[in-house]
Design an enzyme around this catalytic site. Structure first.
Site, short mmCIF file in Angstrom:
data_model
loop_
_atom_site.label_atom_id
_atom_site.label_comp_id
_atom_site.label_asym_id
_atom_site.label_seq_id
_atom_site.Cartn_x
_atom_site.Cartn_y
_atom_site.Cartn_z
N GLU A 165 0.81 -1.23 0.00
CA GLU A 165 0.00 0.00 0.00
C GLU A 165 0.85 1.28 0.00
OE1 GLU A 165 -2.88 -0.40 3.18
OE2 GLU A 165 -3.71 -2.24 2.32
N ASN A 206 2.21 -4.77 -3.39
CA ASN A 206 0.84 -5.23 -3.14
C ASN A 206 -0.02 -4.04 -2.72
OD1 ASN A 206 -0.90 -7.63 -2.62
ND2 ASN A 206 -0.84 -6.99 -0.48
N HIS A 242 -9.97 -6.32 -2.34
CA HIS A 242 -11.02 -6.15 -1.33
C HIS A 242 -12.17 -5.41 -2.01
CE1 HIS A 242 -8.66 -7.71 1.94
NE2 HIS A 242 -7.67 -6.89 1.67
N GLU A 271 -5.76 -10.88 -1.63
CA GLU A 271 -6.57 -10.73 -0.41
C GLU A 271 -8.06 -10.67 -0.75
OE1 GLU A 271 -5.14 -7.54 2.10
OE2 GLU A 271 -3.05 -7.96 1.61
N ASP A 273 -11.80 -10.55 -1.10
CA ASP A 273 -13.10 -10.71 -0.45
C ASP A 273 -14.06 -9.73 -1.11
OD1 ASP A 273 -12.26 -8.35 0.90
OD2 ASP A 273 -11.95 -9.39 2.82
C1 XIL Z 1 -5.99 -6.92 8.22
C2 XIL Z 1 -6.19 -8.13 9.13
O1 XIL Z 1 -6.99 -9.08 8.46
C3 XIL Z 1 -6.85 -7.70 10.43
O2 XIL Z 1 -6.92 -8.80 11.33
C4 XIL Z 1 -6.04 -6.57 11.06
O3 XIL Z 1 -6.72 -6.11 12.21
C5 XIL Z 1 -5.86 -5.43 10.08
O4 XIL Z 1 -5.25 -5.92 8.91
N1 XIL Z 1 -4.84 -5.02 3.64
C6 XIL Z 1 -3.78 -5.78 4.06
C7 XIL Z 1 -3.95 -6.70 5.20
O5 XIL Z 1 -2.72 -5.77 3.42
O6 XIL Z 1 -2.76 -6.85 5.95
C8 XIL Z 1 -5.07 -6.30 6.10
O7 XIL Z 1 -5.27 -7.31 7.08
C9 XIL Z 1 -6.33 -6.05 5.30
C10 XIL Z 1 -6.10 -4.93 4.32
#
Ligand code: XIL
Length: 357
Positions: A165, A206, A242, A271, A273
């Site tokens: 990020e 990422n 996400h 990641e 979802d």
């Molecule tokens: C999230 C975790 O799933 C949570 O448990 C934590 O509280 C916060 O981070 N982007 C990312 C991940 O790169 O590391 C994040 O994970 C979600 C967003």
């Protein structure tokens, strides 16, 4: 296995859901029976890819959850266990307990591990964020962190999210502590230090909101092109994915994946979802299924899209409700570890690609 029938059954179920009709338990059962033959990982492997799920340490003691994860997937990413706050809680004092726990679990289940993440603006230890550092000091702190962590997990993780990020939505560099103190050179240096510590591990940048073609993904495109031209070790681009039903499906996802692959790097969906405004209903679940299928198809369409990871696999353990109040139901399994329509859509997309390969 007869993928055409499976797809037809899935389509019928999805259509019924879209029309707001109740799908009979019998229809579900027969659809799931067709899919029972192979796991997502087995199908993905037939296409030369992996299919993973993140896992957070406390979830390992939920044995039915951890067992199912170990059966259905062939890769995992620690949700938190390898982040800076966990791995270097005091300056120069390293703690690999949480990360090792995930690695040991993965080994016992035959999963490979994506390392996440060496550098991020969140979940940093307070000794780091509250200190005042010169550029040289922070550079040496970053170098030591990356070197120690990558060295520890050498041969145990197949990829690292080296920088997480690092861009703003408008394509400018995020003003994290590293950018503010060191300037943009920290990115290439981080990649070089990681490579020096483990020359074989795949090194990724990422981020989220980079699935569509737009200013943010353009910035990564330009950066990766430059890094390649400068012979900086960079092997992949991670699209977190996400997604949220209310914001629309990312524009030109497939073309976007392809243009990064054409730069000579791997792409991974890291990641995934797909959240929705609660409560969920049959229409939203059908749309979610459609999107899961489309993301899977988009990856399967590009040879260098090497794998997909969902950020947890069941609504039982998901980061969404705590971070996006009023939203959730983002994953392909429900709170009771039962398949949602999304599972079928992913399975069908993988099965038809596996058949073609
Ligand atoms: C999230 C975790 O799933 C949570 O448990 C934590 O509280 C916060 O981070 N982007 C990312 C991940 O790169 O590391 C994040 O994970 C979600 C967003």
């Amino acid at each position: 296995m007869r993928p055409t029938r499976v797809r037809t059954a899935a389509l019928a179920a999805a259509t019924a859901l879209l029309a707001g009709l109740a799908v009979t338990p019998a229809a579900h059962a027969s659809t799931d029976q067709h899919r029972a033959g192979s796991t997502l990982a087995q199908l993905a492997e037939r296409t030369g890819r992996y299919f993973g799920s993140a896992v957070d340490n406390p979830e390992l003691s939920d044995t039915s959850y951890a067992d199912l994860l170990g059966k259905e997937f062939d890769a995992t990413t620690p949700g938190n266990g390898m982040k800076w706050y966990a791995t270097e809680p005091q300056r120069g004092v390293f703690d690999f307990t949480a990360g090792d726990e995930i690695v040991d679990y993965a080994k016992s289940k035959g999963l490979k591990v994506r390392g996440h993440t060496l550098l991020w603006h969140q979940q940093l230890p307070s000794w780091l964020t509250s200190g005042t550092w010169t550029a040289d000091e922070l550079r040496s702190i970053l170098k030591n962190h990356i070197t120690q962590v990558v060295r520890h997990y050498k041969g145990k993780v197949f990829a690292w999210d080296v920088a997480n990020e690092i861009m703003n939505e408008d394509g400018t560099y995020r003003e994290n502590i590293f950018y503010k103190t060191i300037g943009p050179s920290y990115i290439a240096d981080a990649l070089r230090w990681a490579h020096a510590a483990d020359p074989k591990v795949k090194l990724y940048l990422n981020d989220y909101n980079v699935e569509a073609i737009g200013p943010k993904s353009d910035a990564y495109y330009t950066l990766i092109k430059q890094l390649k031209a400068d012979h900086v070790p960079i092997n992949g681009f991670g699209m977190q994915a996400h997604l949220a039903l209310q914001y629309g499906f990312p524009d030109r996802l497939r073309q976007n994946i392809r243009r990064f692959a054409d730069l000579g790097v791997d792409v991974a969906i890291t990641e995934l979802d797909i959240r929705m405004v609660l409560p969920s209903d049959a229409t939203k679940l059908a749309q979610q299924a459609d999107w899961y299928g489309k993301v899977t198809d988009a990856c399967l369409n590009v040879k260098r899209c090497v794998g997909i990871t969902v950020w947890g696999y069941s609504d039982k353990h998901s980061w969404i409700p705590s971070v996006f109040p009023g939203e959730g139901a983002a994953l392909p399994w429900d709170e009771n570890l039962a398949h949602k329509p999304a599972y079928g859509a992913i399975h069908d997309a993988l099965a038809s690609a596996a058949k073609e390969d």
